[in-house]
Design a protein around this motif. Structure first.
Motif, PDB file in Angstrom:
ATOM      1  N   SER A 216     132.053  27.330 102.504  1.00 45.16           N
ATOM      2  CA  SER A 216     133.293  28.568 102.408  1.00 45.16           C
ATOM      3  C   SER A 216     133.382  28.650 101.002  1.00 45.16           C
ATOM      4  O   SER A 216     134.844  27.715  99.926  1.00 45.16           O
ATOM      5  N   VAL A 217     132.293  28.233 100.118  1.00 44.44           N
ATOM      6  CA  VAL A 217     132.681  28.723  98.256  1.00 44.44           C
ATOM      7  C   VAL A 217     132.750  29.902  98.359  1.00 44.44           C
ATOM      8  O   VAL A 217     132.091  30.489  98.707  1.00 44.44           O
ATOM      9  N   SER A 218     133.790  30.455  97.600  1.00 46.62           N
ATOM     10  CA  SER A 218     134.176  31.776  97.329  1.00 46.62           C
ATOM     11  C   SER A 218     133.844  32.453  96.558  1.00 46.62           C
ATOM     12  O   SER A 218     132.808  31.301  95.277  1.00 46.62           O
ATOM     13  N   PRO A 219     133.798  33.332  96.337  1.00 44.95           N
ATOM     14  CA  PRO A 219     132.272  34.353  95.547  1.00 44.95           C
ATOM     15  C   PRO A 219     133.161  34.163  94.277  1.00 44.95           C
ATOM     16  O   PRO A 219     131.779  33.766  93.332  1.00 44.95           O
ATOM     17  N   ARG A 220     134.175  33.714  93.729  1.00 42.38           N
ATOM     18  CA  ARG A 220     134.403  33.976  91.820  1.00 42.38           C
ATOM     19  C   ARG A 220     133.725  32.190  91.746  1.00 42.38           C
ATOM     20  O   ARG A 220     133.883  32.521  90.343  1.00 42.38           O
ATOM     21  N   ILE A 221     133.899  31.861  92.513  1.00 42.89           N
ATOM     22  CA  ILE A 221     133.361  30.156  91.734  1.00 42.89           C
ATOM     23  C   ILE A 221     131.840  29.934  91.591  1.00 42.89           C
ATOM     24  O   ILE A 221     130.847  30.251  91.454  1.00 42.89           O
ATOM     25  N   ARG A 222     131.126  30.757  93.332  1.00 44.12           N
ATOM     26  CA  ARG A 222     129.557  30.724  93.136  1.00 44.12           C
ATOM     27  C   ARG A 222     129.385  31.399  91.708  1.00 44.12           C
ATOM     28  O   ARG A 222     128.587  31.073  90.751  1.00 44.12           O
ATOM     29  N   TRP A 223     129.722  32.617  91.397  1.00 38.81           N
ATOM     30  CA  TRP A 223     129.641  33.751  90.210  1.00 38.81           C
ATOM     31  C   TRP A 223     130.055  32.956  88.559  1.00 38.81           C
ATOM     32  O   TRP A 223     129.530  32.458  88.150  1.00 38.81           O
ATOM     33  N   GLY A 224     130.815  31.956  89.087  1.00 39.80           N
ATOM     34  CA  GLY A 224     131.040  31.338  87.867  1.00 39.80           C
ATOM     35  C   GLY A 224     129.633  30.183  87.159  1.00 39.80           C
ATOM     36  O   GLY A 224     130.011  29.763  86.233  1.00 39.80           O
ATOM     37  N   ASN A 225     129.342  29.577  88.510  1.00 40.56           N
ATOM     38  CA  ASN A 225     128.819  28.953  88.646  1.00 40.56           C
ATOM     39  C   ASN A 225     127.865  29.576  87.889  1.00 40.56           C
ATOM     40  O   ASN A 225     126.464  29.395  86.882  1.00 40.56           O
ATOM     41  N   VAL A 226     126.592  30.351  88.391  1.00 41.54           N
ATOM     42  CA  VAL A 226     125.814  31.486  87.785  1.00 41.54           C
ATOM     43  C   VAL A 226     126.031  31.849  86.259  1.00 41.54           C
ATOM     44  O   VAL A 226     125.339  30.801  85.255  1.00 41.54           O
ATOM     45  N   ALA A 227     127.533  31.577  85.832  1.00 41.64           N
ATOM     46  CA  ALA A 227     127.863  32.237  85.090  1.00 41.64           C
ATOM     47  C   ALA A 227     127.810  30.983  83.683  1.00 41.64           C
ATOM     48  O   ALA A 227     127.165  31.167  82.700  1.00 41.64           O
ATOM     49  N   SER A 228     128.566  30.061  83.899  1.00 39.51           N
ATOM     50  CA  SER A 228     127.980  28.954  83.506  1.00 39.51           C
ATOM     51  C   SER A 228     126.617  28.422  83.009  1.00 39.51           C
ATOM     52  O   SER A 228     125.607  27.996  82.191  1.00 39.51           O
ATOM     53  N   ALA A 229     125.283  28.811  84.394  1.00 38.40           N
ATOM     54  CA  ALA A 229     124.106  28.691  84.270  1.00 38.40           C
ATOM     55  C   ALA A 229     123.663  28.827  83.495  1.00 38.40           C
ATOM     56  O   ALA A 229     122.806  28.650  82.609  1.00 38.40           O
ATOM     57  N   VAL A 230     124.044  30.467  82.901  1.00 36.89           N
ATOM     58  CA  VAL A 230     123.629  31.083  81.841  1.00 36.89           C
ATOM     59  C   VAL A 230     123.911  31.323  80.784  1.00 36.89           C
ATOM     60  O   VAL A 230     122.571  31.003  79.869  1.00 36.89           O
ATOM     61  N   ASN A 231     124.330  30.372  80.674  1.00 38.62           N
ATOM     62  CA  ASN A 231     125.880  29.457  79.249  1.00 38.62           C
ATOM     63  C   ASN A 231     124.369  28.433  78.707  1.00 38.62           C
ATOM     64  O   ASN A 231     124.135  28.114  77.966  1.00 38.62           O
ATOM     65  N   GLY A 232     124.211  27.908  79.665  1.00 40.70           N
ATOM     66  CA  GLY A 232     124.133  26.495  79.531  1.00 40.70           C
ATOM     67  C   GLY A 232     121.910  26.529  79.625  1.00 40.70           C
ATOM     68  O   GLY A 232     121.104  25.780  78.803  1.00 40.70           O
ATOM     69  N   ALA A 233     121.785  27.742  80.495  1.00 38.95           N
ATOM     70  CA  ALA A 233     120.069  28.198  79.615  1.00 38.95           C
ATOM     71  C   ALA A 233     119.721  28.441  78.103  1.00 38.95           C
ATOM     72  O   ALA A 233     118.518  28.023  78.020  1.00 38.95           O
ATOM     73  N   ALA A 234     120.875  29.013  77.506  1.00 35.12           N
ATOM     74  CA  ALA A 234     120.863  30.262  76.621  1.00 35.12           C
ATOM     75  C   ALA A 234     121.063  28.224  75.368  1.00 35.12           C
ATOM     76  O   ALA A 234     120.435  28.534  74.385  1.00 35.12           O
ATOM     77  N   ALA A 235     122.051  27.335  76.013  1.00 33.75           N
ATOM     78  CA  ALA A 235     122.016  25.960  75.141  1.00 33.75           C
ATOM     79  C   ALA A 235     120.881  25.481  74.869  1.00 33.75           C
ATOM     80  O   ALA A 235     120.716  24.861  74.008  1.00 33.75           O
ATOM     81  N   GLY A 236     120.108  25.165  76.129  1.00 31.97           N
ATOM     82  CA  GLY A 236     119.362  24.908  76.689  1.00 31.97           C
ATOM     83  C   GLY A 236     117.699  24.922  75.905  1.00 31.97           C
ATOM     84  O   GLY A 236     117.074  24.804  74.869  1.00 31.97           O
ATOM     85  N   VAL A 237     117.756  26.167  75.730  1.00 28.74           N
ATOM     86  CA  VAL A 237     116.566  26.781  74.946  1.00 28.74           C
ATOM     87  C   VAL A 237     116.864  26.483  73.893  1.00 28.74           C
ATOM     88  O   VAL A 237     115.707  26.541  72.237  1.00 28.74           O
ATOM     89  N   ALA A 238     118.347  26.788  72.984  1.00 28.34           N
ATOM     90  CA  ALA A 238     118.882  26.646  71.708  1.00 28.34           C
ATOM     91  C   ALA A 238     118.735  25.376  70.682  1.00 28.34           C
ATOM     92  O   ALA A 238     118.259  25.378  69.511  1.00 28.34           O
ATOM     93  N   ARG A 239     119.079  24.771  72.005  1.00 30.28           N
ATOM     94  CA  ARG A 239     117.884  23.388  71.102  1.00 30.28           C
ATOM     95  C   ARG A 239     116.630  22.905  71.244  1.00 30.28           C
ATOM     96  O   ARG A 239     116.324  21.970  70.336  1.00 30.28           O
ATOM     97  N   SER A 240     116.185  23.458  72.322  1.00 31.14           N
ATOM     98  CA  SER A 240     114.749  23.076  72.578  1.00 31.14           C
ATOM     99  C   SER A 240     114.141  23.843  71.456  1.00 31.14           C
ATOM    100  O   SER A 240     113.262  23.626  71.577  1.00 31.14           O
ATOM    101  N   ARG A 241     114.002  24.942  71.655  1.00 29.22           N
ATOM    102  CA  ARG A 241     113.351  26.095  70.462  1.00 29.22           C
ATOM    103  C   ARG A 241     114.227  26.720  69.651  1.00 29.22           C
ATOM    104  O   ARG A 241     114.909  28.171  69.774  1.00 29.22           O
ATOM    105  N   PRO A 242     114.434  25.887  69.009  1.00 25.26           N
ATOM    106  CA  PRO A 242     115.696  26.657  67.928  1.00 25.26           C
ATOM    107  C   PRO A 242     115.627  27.846  67.107  1.00 25.26           C
ATOM    108  O   PRO A 242     116.451  28.982  66.859  1.00 25.26           O
ATOM    109  N   GLU A 243     114.171  27.988  67.039  1.00 28.48           N
ATOM    110  CA  GLU A 243     113.422  29.499  66.566  1.00 28.48           C
ATOM    111  C   GLU A 243     114.278  30.830  67.554  1.00 28.48           C
ATOM    112  O   GLU A 243     114.311  32.307  66.751  1.00 28.48           O
ATOM    113  N   LEU A 244     114.580  30.528  68.799  1.00 23.73           N
ATOM    114  CA  LEU A 244     114.590  31.348  69.739  1.00 23.73           C
ATOM    115  C   LEU A 244     116.306  31.330  70.591  1.00 23.73           C
ATOM    116  O   LEU A 244     116.765  31.613  70.757  1.00 23.73           O
TER     117      LEU A 244
END
Length: 157
Positions: free
Chosen positions: A68-96
């Motif tokens: 019973s997790v709504s699609p809005r919450i599920r895709w919000g979690n994915v969007a947050s994960a996309v942003n988190g992945a970009a932030a993680g790449v930026a921290r670990s590989r500043p040139e990227l």
């Protein structure tokens, strides 16, 4: 791969193998396959959405929907994960960092992520447009808010 090489591997969930590790990341392995480079970041994001979001990510989301997790919450979690992945790449590989943020920015404009969150003008801050509900998992529902929580204010606050 998408940020490092501008390429996608095009895998389905059934091809992935993972090992759960207590309190940490889930190591993921995929079979070797040639990647196809894509020069245009917007096209790369659209292909990523078609191959990954509409494939294995949607499959995982449908499995979570049974709880019973709504699609809005599920895709919000994915969007947050996309942003988190970009932030993680930026921290670990500043040139990227620039490439990672640009890829995330494009990906967040592709359905089903379009409108799921707002990226701050500097590209670093992110604010969801749905609640992940993680604070409700704590005893007495008094847990901390997630980093991109809609309850915490604007993305560049």
């Amino acid at each position: 791969m998408a940020v490092l090489d501008g390429a996608l591997l095009g895998y389905g969930l059934r091809e992935a193998r993972w090992q759960p590790t207590p309190g940490g990341l889930f190591p993921l392995s995929l079979p070797a396959r040639d990647a196809v480079p894509v020069a245009d970041p917007a096209e790369l994001a659209a292909r990523f959405a078609a191959e990954v979001l509409d494939g294995p990510v949607r499959e995982l989301g449908e499995a979570v929907a049974a709880y019973s997790v709504s699609p809005r919450i599920r895709w919000g979690n994915v969007a947050s994960a996309v942003n988190g992945a970009a932030a993680g790449v930026a921290r670990s590989r500043p040139e990227l960092a620039l490439a990672a943020r640009e890829f995330a920015r494009h990906l967040l404009t592709v359905p089903p992520l379009r409108g799921a969150g707002t990226v701050a003008a500097d590209g670093a801050g992110f604010r969801r447009r749905s609640c992940c509900l993680i604070y409700r998992a704590a005893p007495d529902r008094a847990g901390a808010l997630c980093g991109g929580c809609i309850l915490a204010g604007p993305a560049d606050a």
